[in-house]
Scaffold this motif. Structure first.
Motif, PDB file in Angstrom:
ATOM      1  N   PHE A 239       9.094  -9.246  -3.520  1.00 30.79           N
ATOM      2  CA  PHE A 239       9.144  -7.827  -3.887  1.00 30.79           C
ATOM      3  C   PHE A 239       9.242  -7.699  -5.397  1.00 30.79           C
ATOM      4  O   PHE A 239       9.723  -8.597  -6.081  1.00 30.79           O
ATOM      5  N   GLU A 240       8.717  -6.599  -5.878  1.00 32.02           N
ATOM      6  CA  GLU A 240       8.680  -6.326  -7.316  1.00 32.02           C
ATOM      7  C   GLU A 240       9.154  -4.895  -7.526  1.00 32.02           C
ATOM      8  O   GLU A 240       9.170  -4.100  -6.574  1.00 32.02           O
ATOM      9  N   GLN A 241       9.458  -4.564  -8.761  1.00 26.28           N
ATOM     10  CA  GLN A 241       9.683  -3.151  -9.085  1.00 26.28           C
ATOM     11  C   GLN A 241       8.423  -2.393  -8.666  1.00 26.28           C
ATOM     12  O   GLN A 241       7.308  -2.842  -8.948  1.00 26.28           O
ATOM     13  N   SER A 242       8.602  -1.249  -8.064  1.00 31.18           N
ATOM     14  CA  SER A 242       7.439  -0.535  -7.500  1.00 31.18           C
ATOM     15  C   SER A 242       6.339  -0.294  -8.527  1.00 31.18           C
ATOM     16  O   SER A 242       5.150  -0.332  -8.194  1.00 31.18           O
ATOM     17  N   GLU A 243       6.737  -0.080  -9.788  1.00 37.04           N
ATOM     18  CA  GLU A 243       5.727   0.243 -10.823  1.00 37.04           C
ATOM     19  C   GLU A 243       4.729  -0.888 -11.041  1.00 37.04           C
ATOM     20  O   GLU A 243       3.650  -0.662 -11.581  1.00 37.04           O
ATOM     21  N   VAL A 244       5.066  -2.095 -10.648  1.00 33.68           N
ATOM     22  CA  VAL A 244       4.109  -3.196 -10.810  1.00 33.68           C
ATOM     23  C   VAL A 244       2.827  -2.883 -10.028  1.00 33.68           C
ATOM     24  O   VAL A 244       1.723  -3.162 -10.487  1.00 33.68           O
TER      25      VAL A 244
ATOM     26  N   THR B  19       8.952  -2.694  -4.046  1.00 33.23           N
ATOM     27  CA  THR B  19       7.794  -2.710  -3.145  1.00 33.23           C
ATOM     28  C   THR B  19       7.509  -4.143  -2.727  1.00 33.23           C
ATOM     29  O   THR B  19       7.507  -5.046  -3.576  1.00 33.23           O
ATOM     30  N   LEU B  20       7.298  -4.337  -1.432  1.00 34.20           N
ATOM     31  CA  LEU B  20       6.862  -5.654  -0.961  1.00 34.20           C
ATOM     32  C   LEU B  20       5.442  -5.859  -1.466  1.00 34.20           C
ATOM     33  O   LEU B  20       4.607  -4.964  -1.314  1.00 34.20           O
ATOM     34  N   ARG B  21       5.160  -7.008  -2.037  1.00 36.30           N
ATOM     35  CA  ARG B  21       3.857  -7.175  -2.683  1.00 36.30           C
ATOM     36  C   ARG B  21       2.700  -7.050  -1.684  1.00 36.30           C
ATOM     37  O   ARG B  21       2.695  -7.740  -0.668  1.00 36.30           O
ATOM     38  N   PRO B  22       1.742  -6.157  -1.964  1.00 38.45           N
ATOM     39  CA  PRO B  22       0.591  -6.037  -1.068  1.00 38.45           C
ATOM     40  C   PRO B  22      -0.542  -6.973  -1.470  1.00 38.45           C
ATOM     41  O   PRO B  22      -1.491  -7.175  -0.719  1.00 38.45           O
TER      42      PRO B  22
ATOM     43  N   GLY C 237       1.107 -17.499  -0.581  1.00 37.82           N
ATOM     44  CA  GLY C 237       2.296 -16.911   0.048  1.00 37.82           C
ATOM     45  C   GLY C 237       1.959 -15.707   0.892  1.00 37.82           C
ATOM     46  O   GLY C 237       0.792 -15.365   1.078  1.00 37.82           O
ATOM     47  N   PRO C 238       3.013 -15.062   1.421  1.00 40.11           N
ATOM     48  CA  PRO C 238       2.817 -13.902   2.288  1.00 40.11           C
ATOM     49  C   PRO C 238       2.671 -12.589   1.513  1.00 40.11           C
ATOM     50  O   PRO C 238       3.304 -12.405   0.475  1.00 40.11           O
ATOM     51  N   TYR C 239       1.862 -11.714   2.045  1.00 38.99           N
ATOM     52  CA  TYR C 239       1.619 -10.386   1.465  1.00 38.99           C
ATOM     53  C   TYR C 239       1.765  -9.360   2.571  1.00 38.99           C
ATOM     54  O   TYR C 239       1.643  -9.712   3.759  1.00 38.99           O
ATOM     55  N   PHE C 240       2.019  -8.107   2.186  1.00 39.23           N
ATOM     56  CA  PHE C 240       2.416  -7.104   3.178  1.00 39.23           C
ATOM     57  C   PHE C 240       1.638  -5.804   2.988  1.00 39.23           C
ATOM     58  O   PHE C 240       1.630  -5.251   1.876  1.00 39.23           O
ATOM     59  N   ARG C 241       0.991  -5.360   4.039  1.00 44.79           N
ATOM     60  CA  ARG C 241       0.300  -4.069   3.967  1.00 44.79           C
ATOM     61  C   ARG C 241       0.490  -3.340   5.283  1.00 44.79           C
ATOM     62  O   ARG C 241       0.304  -3.934   6.349  1.00 44.79           O
ATOM     63  N   TYR C 242       0.822  -2.068   5.155  1.00 43.91           N
ATOM     64  CA  TYR C 242       0.980  -1.268   6.368  1.00 43.91           C
ATOM     65  C   TYR C 242      -0.400  -0.799   6.806  1.00 43.91           C
ATOM     66  O   TYR C 242      -0.806   0.317   6.547  1.00 43.91           O
TER      67      TYR C 242
END
Ligand code: AMP
Length: 425
Positions: A46-51, A78-81, A108-113
């Protein structure tokens, strides 16, 4: 009573054979990338959302598909997409720009709804590479030829690289305006998502799965008509370099990518493998002229690509290519009497200390059952401990290939197993 707990929608558990293939693919890619001079980078999940949520990033992926949350300190995270933005954040924060060219890879793992489907998950894995330095079509050629190399090294056939250029931001703005005007009269003929895209992101209409084959979409203006002279030359050089490097590719006028930070070159690697299903893009990437400066860094350009690991694994499976090496089991220990348990544990501990792979039966089943399991596992050696072995302080060692059987001490056993170790492993 608690109801049966299930994994979150769009995720999966990985174990047994599929995990072996996953690990073998990861190791294959890491070896190849390191040979090509790429250094691994691991950034936070996860990163600061602004990234990711930057001004001007209007892609569906960032706008609608990110997992956003606040931590207990009220920070927006934000979980990195996707991989690039986090890597560039790290590149800037760690002042890697003091080097002329930086070549990084990540896994690595990435996340998208997203709506889960075959080949599309909410948690998925990617391997990605970034070459960051001065703006040059050589960066693109480096990344595209590497992508080609990855596909070839895996032995995958029927895979094509598609190439296009979107130009700089100005060209893209003009192109978007032209597309907006072009698509507006066709609004009623577009799917619901694309009706919204006309004003928000008309480029994405071009690769909409529902609309892309409609005649008026096929006849839409192309991005290359909006390129300035410099970027046309850049695109021309890139094609020359790829040809010189023997990388085959096809141009695709309608290729756009899901992310807004790409400028100039975009490309995709698609599988035309039977049975693959609709989500057949194995990987994609492009050039980004402004991302480093948009994230607060100096003026640097980069080119990157990311491959979906699940999709590479599916392509390998359909092509009947297995990367996982068969596990070699050195020893199966058969204990024929309950009294042998202590001795068995001693032997197992000694053998494992010598780095041998040892299996044994915890439940002291019948000799036949143990033997059957040993043969199924294709163990190289059997060690048998029974009444006679215990009474006379020796072990029976049997080579399952030559069927040679002998009475040995522990030291002799280790020497014998090790002796033909190299020839078998
Ligand atoms: P992108 O970052 O969208 O360019 O995606 C790069 C690659 O990651 C795609 O070509 C796919 O192979 C893979 N990918 C993207 N999204 C998903 C997903 N939701 N599930 C599985 N793989 C994905």
């Amino acid at each position: 009573m608690i109801s049966l707990l299930r994994k979150p929608k769009g995720t999966y558990d990985l174990f047994n054979e599929p995990l072996k293939e996953f690990k073998a693919l990861k190791s294959h890619l890491e070896t190849l990338l390191e040979r090509y001079g790429y250094q691994e980078i691991k950034t936070p999940i996860f990163e600061q959302s602004e990234v990711f949520h930057r001004e001007g990033e209007l892609s569906d992926m960032v706008q609608k598909e990110t997992y956003n949350f606040k931590d207990k300190g009220d920070r927006s995270l934000t979980l990195r997409p996707e991989g690039t933005a986090g890597v560039i954040r790290a590149y800037i924060e760690n002042k890697m720009y003091t080097n002329a060219l930086v070549k990084l890879y990540y896994f690595g793992p990435y996340f998208r709804y997203e709506r889960p489907q075959k080949g599309r998950f909410r948690q998925f894995y990617q391997v990605g590479m970034e070459a960051i330095g001065e703006k040059s079509p050589l960066l693109d050629a480096e990344i595209i030829s590497l992508s080609y190399q990855i596909i070839n090294s895996l032995g995958l056939k029927d895979v094509t690289i598609y190439l296009n250029s979107l130009g700089d931001r100005k060209a893209q703005m003009n192109y978007k305006d032209t597309l907006k005007a072009y698509f507006t009269p066709y609004k009623d003929e577009l799917c619901g998502d694309c009706q919204r895209r006309i004003t928000e992101n008309p480029l994405r209409i071009l690769d909409c799965k529902i609309d892309q084959n409609k005649k008026f979409v096929k006849n839409a203006p192309i991005s290359r008509a909006f390129l300035n002279a410099e970027d046309l030359k850049y695109y021309h050089h890139l094609k020359e370099y790829l040809t010189a490097m023997n990388v085959s590719f096809k141009e695709d006028d309608k290729l756009v990518r899901g992310l807004d930070y790409y400028t100039q070159t975009v490309f995709e690697i698609k599988a035309d493998i039977e049975g693959f299903g609709a989500h057949n893009v194995l990987g994609g990437g492009g050039h980004y002229e402004n991302l480093v400066s948009d994230l607060g860094g100096p003026q640097r350009s980069g080119t990157g690509v990311a491959f979906g690991i699940e999709r590479l694994l599916e392509a390998l499976k359909l092509a009947e290519i297995s990367l996982a090496k068969e596990e070699i089991i050195d020893v199966y220990l058969i204990q024929m009497t309950e009294k042998a348990a202590l001795k068995a544990l001693e032997v197992i501990t000694s053998l494992r200390k010598e780095n041998f792979t040892v299996y044994f039966d915890y439940y002291q089943r019948s000799f036949r059952a143990q033997l059957k399991e040993a043969l199924t596992l294709k163990a190289r050696y059997l060690i048998i401990i029974g009444e006679d072995e215990l009474a006379n302080n020796y072990f029976t060692l049997k080579n399952t290939k030559t069927e040679k059987q002998e009475k040995v001490t522990l030291e002799k056993m280790i020497r014998t197993i090790r002796k033909d170790d190299n020839t078998q492993k």
